[in-house]
Design a protein around this motif. Structure first.
Motif, PDB file in Angstrom:
ATOM      1  N   ALA A 110       0.843  -1.200   0.000  1.00 12.08           N
ATOM      2  CA  ALA A 110       0.000   0.000   0.000  1.00 12.08           C
ATOM      3  C   ALA A 110       0.880   1.253   0.000  1.00 12.08           C
ATOM      4  CB  ALA A 110      -0.924  -0.005   1.220  1.00 12.08           C
ATOM      5  N   PHE A 111       1.952   1.236   0.779  1.00 14.68           N
ATOM      6  CA  PHE A 111       2.837   2.410   0.844  1.00 14.68           C
ATOM      7  C   PHE A 111       3.481   2.692  -0.523  1.00 14.68           C
ATOM      8  CE2 PHE A 111       3.927   2.049   5.702  1.00 14.68           C
ATOM      9  CZ  PHE A 111       2.611   2.345   5.990  1.00 14.68           C
ATOM     10  N   GLU A 112       3.671   1.622  -1.323  1.00 15.54           N
ATOM     11  CA  GLU A 112       4.271   1.806  -2.653  1.00 15.54           C
ATOM     12  C   GLU A 112       3.471   2.791  -3.497  1.00 15.54           C
ATOM     13  OE1 GLU A 112       6.957  -0.104  -4.022  1.00 15.54           O
ATOM     14  OE2 GLU A 112       7.269  -0.895  -1.993  1.00 15.54           O
ATOM     15  N   THR A 113       2.159   2.897  -3.269  1.00 18.69           N
ATOM     16  CA  THR A 113       1.340   3.778  -4.112  1.00 18.69           C
ATOM     17  C   THR A 113       1.748   5.239  -3.944  1.00 18.69           C
ATOM     18  OG1 THR A 113      -0.378   4.063  -2.455  1.00 18.69           O
ATOM     19  CG2 THR A 113      -0.626   2.188  -3.956  1.00 18.69           C
ATOM     20  N   LEU A 114       2.555   5.535  -2.935  1.00 18.29           N
ATOM     21  CA  LEU A 114       3.045   6.916  -2.773  1.00 18.29           C
ATOM     22  C   LEU A 114       3.942   7.324  -3.946  1.00 18.29           C
ATOM     23  CD1 LEU A 114       3.787   6.946   1.059  1.00 18.29           C
ATOM     24  CD2 LEU A 114       2.040   8.282  -0.112  1.00 18.29           C
ATOM     25  N   ASP A 115       4.421   6.331  -4.709  1.00 19.99           N
ATOM     26  CA  ASP A 115       5.183   6.636  -5.922  1.00 19.99           C
ATOM     27  C   ASP A 115       4.409   7.527  -6.885  1.00 19.99           C
ATOM     28  OD1 ASP A 115       7.437   5.338  -5.265  1.00 19.99           O
ATOM     29  OD2 ASP A 115       6.997   3.502  -6.406  1.00 19.99           O
ATOM     30  N   GLU A 116       3.076   7.434  -6.833  1.00 23.70           N
ATOM     31  CA  GLU A 116       2.250   8.225  -7.759  1.00 23.70           C
ATOM     32  C   GLU A 116       2.148   9.689  -7.346  1.00 23.70           C
ATOM     33  OE1 GLU A 116      -1.470   6.170  -7.470  1.00 23.70           O
ATOM     34  OE2 GLU A 116      -0.504   4.251  -7.959  1.00 23.70           O
ATOM     35  N   VAL A 117       2.615  10.025  -6.156  1.00 20.44           N
ATOM     36  CA  VAL A 117       2.495  11.412  -5.678  1.00 20.44           C
ATOM     37  C   VAL A 117       3.520  12.287  -6.405  1.00 20.44           C
ATOM     38  CG1 VAL A 117       2.772  12.910  -3.660  1.00 20.44           C
ATOM     39  CG2 VAL A 117       1.651  10.684  -3.425  1.00 20.44           C
ATOM     40  N   PRO A 118       3.061  13.411  -6.981  1.00 21.21           N
ATOM     41  CA  PRO A 118       4.000  14.303  -7.649  1.00 21.21           C
ATOM     42  C   PRO A 118       4.903  15.004  -6.634  1.00 21.21           C
ATOM     43  CG  PRO A 118       1.827  15.319  -7.526  1.00 21.21           C
ATOM     44  CD  PRO A 118       1.677  13.931  -6.984  1.00 21.21           C
ATOM     45  N   GLU A 119       6.034  15.512  -7.091  1.00 26.69           N
ATOM     46  CA  GLU A 119       6.845  16.336  -6.194  1.00 26.69           C
ATOM     47  C   GLU A 119       6.092  17.629  -5.916  1.00 26.69           C
ATOM     48  OE1 GLU A 119      11.116  17.431  -6.553  1.00 26.69           O
ATOM     49  OE2 GLU A 119      11.203  15.349  -7.316  1.00 26.69           O
ATOM     50  N   GLU A 164      -1.931   6.287   3.301  1.00 24.00           N
ATOM     51  CA  GLU A 164      -0.564   5.781   3.209  1.00 24.00           C
ATOM     52  C   GLU A 164       0.426   6.826   3.745  1.00 24.00           C
ATOM     53  OE1 GLU A 164      -2.754   5.683   0.651  1.00 24.00           O
ATOM     54  OE2 GLU A 164      -3.179   3.520   0.684  1.00 24.00           O
ATOM     55  N   ASP A 204       5.759  14.788   0.651  1.00 21.99           N
ATOM     56  CA  ASP A 204       5.190  15.409  -0.548  1.00 21.99           C
ATOM     57  C   ASP A 204       3.660  15.289  -0.535  1.00 21.99           C
ATOM     58  OD1 ASP A 204       7.364  16.458  -1.954  1.00 21.99           O
ATOM     59  OD2 ASP A 204       7.858  14.525  -2.874  1.00 21.99           O
ATOM     60  N   TRP A 252       0.767  18.198  -0.506  1.00 19.01           N
ATOM     61  CA  TRP A 252      -0.271  18.195  -1.534  1.00 19.01           C
ATOM     62  C   TRP A 252      -1.671  18.241  -0.885  1.00 19.01           C
ATOM     63  CZ3 TRP A 252      -1.343  13.382  -5.148  1.00 19.01           C
ATOM     64  CH2 TRP A 252      -2.172  13.757  -6.203  1.00 19.01           C
TER      65      TRP A 252
END
Lengths: 92, 426
Positions: free
Chosen positions: A40-49, B260, B333, B337
């Motif tokens: 679930a934490f991996e989905t943070l990859d989708e967060v933009p800078e 998350e 981040d 947001w």
């Protein structure tokens, strides 16, 4: 812990860093649960800078002496003390 | 029915000054808020015998206001849970919904008010721990803006997210307790003087006047929620509309990542904060055999329950070399947001409304096995902590006889706006 699986050795490693002993059964259960949670934490990859311009201000106070907790009170909750000091386990 | 609401029952009397704003009122205090001379366990075996040598600032303020503290309430261990079932001292039943959990982590505080064991109560809210049990027990709970209430003497779980907040039977009473505990404190450098220039109290804002109020409804916070909860929510909004408020839908795309981000940040902070429990200065001791690492490892294995271990280990992992950027930095981040999304939504609305919890109270024992499933129940409350904003949970009605709470979120230090809007639902 790789992306696909969480290996019990890695749980043991993190537990050692955190100074928490674990039973073998706990290690196995945590390895399974961590796989789920980390996926679930991996989905943070989708967060933009994001620009993080926090609105912060320093909070200052005068550097003056004031009353603080005395040694007797500070030691009240210590499982063991000696000569006004906390007594802990061996360092080496 | 009231069984296990309190971990420690103890009468702590306030100032005899009968003019204090809380004279004659009883207040229950969550067991992670320090009370001088009365044990403060955080619901943990680690602190089973810990007796603080000083009062938290909020406790001093309660005493100065003339309140009588009636006991220290049950809670999820160190505030880590959504049901009060992770307490070392045992689970408890929801007085408003037999066979169900009271919510968490401040379950004992909400239940004390719901059961009539105290007029008012204090809890702490790191990711919804005041609002969730308020919703599940059918009482009012307020999570203040970050920095409004001193955390001095609150045993830390995740300092950048948590605030102490009040519970009561009515919005006005709950706001009165907020009036007593709010305001800057030299001992907590994160407290601030609210920027607004209003001299009126928070309790005065509970006037029920919502004529012309603009309410934003974030669509993401209704998705996937229980049908009966959603129906109760819309009925409550219709009630506000009848009183002159208007509503429009808004979108907060960032909240899809809030759970998350919240858990990464909270667990990381917890792994650092809970490092202090080594059984030397206070707490469960691991004895004196072997070297200090062995002794600390034993003390912490015995002293902490499963959920606390889980969060410390995951936090340690998220902060460890090679993973920090992947988890912790991305979570920060996401937090920035979420803040931007809320700022934008609140630029065209006075308050935002959603169900407090997407589901009615769980059955006792229903949820302990699947931690990730449990974390997702916090979807509507954690975004507010990430954004540092004030929010209230107010009873909105029932579904199948189970309490449903409505959450109202305001701009930073906009406590009066959420109090006013909530009071129109009573």
């Amino acid at each position: 812990m790789s992306d696909d699986a969480v290996n019990p050795e890695e749980v043991r490693h993190v537990a050692a860093l955190a100074r928490i002993d674990l039973e073998d059964s706990e290690v196995d259960r945590f390895a399974e649960q961590f796989a789920d949670i980390l996926a679930a934490f991996e989905t943070l990859d989708e967060v933009p800078e994001v620009d993080r311009d926090a609105d912060l201000a320093n909070v200052m106070r005068p550097d003056e002496e004031h009353d603080c907790l005395g040694p007797d009170r500070a030691l009240e909750n210590a499982p063991q003390s000696e000569d006004g000091y906390f007594k802990g386990p061996n360092v080496s | 029915m009231s069984e296990n609401i309190f971990i420690t029952e103890a009468e702590i009397t306030g100032d005899a000054d009968a003019d204090g704003p809380l004279a004659g009122r009883t207040v229950a205090v969550k067991d992670n808020i320090s009370t001088e001379g009365v044990r403060t366990t955080c619901g943990s075996r680690m602190l089973e015998d810990y007796v603080p040598p000083y009062d938290a600032t909020v406790v001093s303020r309660l005493k100065d206001a003339g309140a009588t503290i009636v006991g220290k309430t049950n809670m999820d261990e160190f505030g880590m849970g959504t049901t009060t079932e992770t307490s070392y001292f045992g689970a408890m039943e929801n007085p408003a919904a037999p066979g169900r959990v009271p919510g968490g982590s401040s379950g004992g505080s909400a239940a004390a008010v719901a059961a009539g064991d105290a007029d008012l109560a204090l809890g702490s809210d790191t990711g919804g721990s005041v609002r969730c049990p308020a919703a599940f027990c059918g009482v009012v709970g307020i999570k203040p803006t970050y920095g409004l209430v001193s955390r001095y003497g609150l045993v830390a779980y995740a300092n950048s997210l948590e605030q102490i907040g009040p519970f009561g039977q009515t919005v006005e009473e709950t706001a009165e307790l907020l009036d007593v505990i709010a305001g800057p404190d030299d001992r907590d450098a994160t407290t601030r003087e609210p920027p607004e220039d209003s001299n009126s109290s928070y309790a005065d804002a509970a006037d029920g006047d919502v004529d012309g109020l603009s309410i934003g409804v974030p669509t993401e916070l209704l998705e996937g929620a229980d049908e009966g909860v959603v129906e109760t929510f819309w009925d409550a909004l219709a009630d506000l509309e009848d009183q002159g408020a208007e509503y429009h839908e808004v979108s907060l795309p960032s909240v899809e990542h809030a759970v998350e981000a919240y858990y990464v940040i909270a667990m990381s902070e917890a792994s650092s904060n809970l490092a202090r429990f080594d059984g030397v200065r206070y707490g469960n001791s691991g004895g004196y055999e072997g070297n200090w690492n062995d002794a600390f490892g034993r003390a912490r294995e015995e002293g902490f329950g499963d959920e606390v271990k889980r969060r410390i280990l995951l936090g340690t992992y998220a902060l460890s070399a090679g993973y920090h950027d992947k988890y912790y930095k991305k979570a920060q981040d996401a937090r920035a947001w979420v803040k931007q999304d809320f700022d934008q939504a609140l630029s065209d609305a006075d308050v935002l409304a959603s169900p407090t919890m997407p589901v009615p109270p769980f059955e006792l024992g229903e949820s302990l096995d699947d931690p990730m499933q449990m974390y997702l129940a916090d979807a509507n409350t954690v975004p507010v902590n990430l954004a540092d904003l004030p929010a209230v949970s107010v009873p909105a009605g029932e579904t199948d006889g189970l309490p449903v709470g409505l959450q109202l979120v305001g701009p930073a230090f906009g406590e009066r706006q959420v109090v006013r809007a909530a009071s129109a639902l009573e």
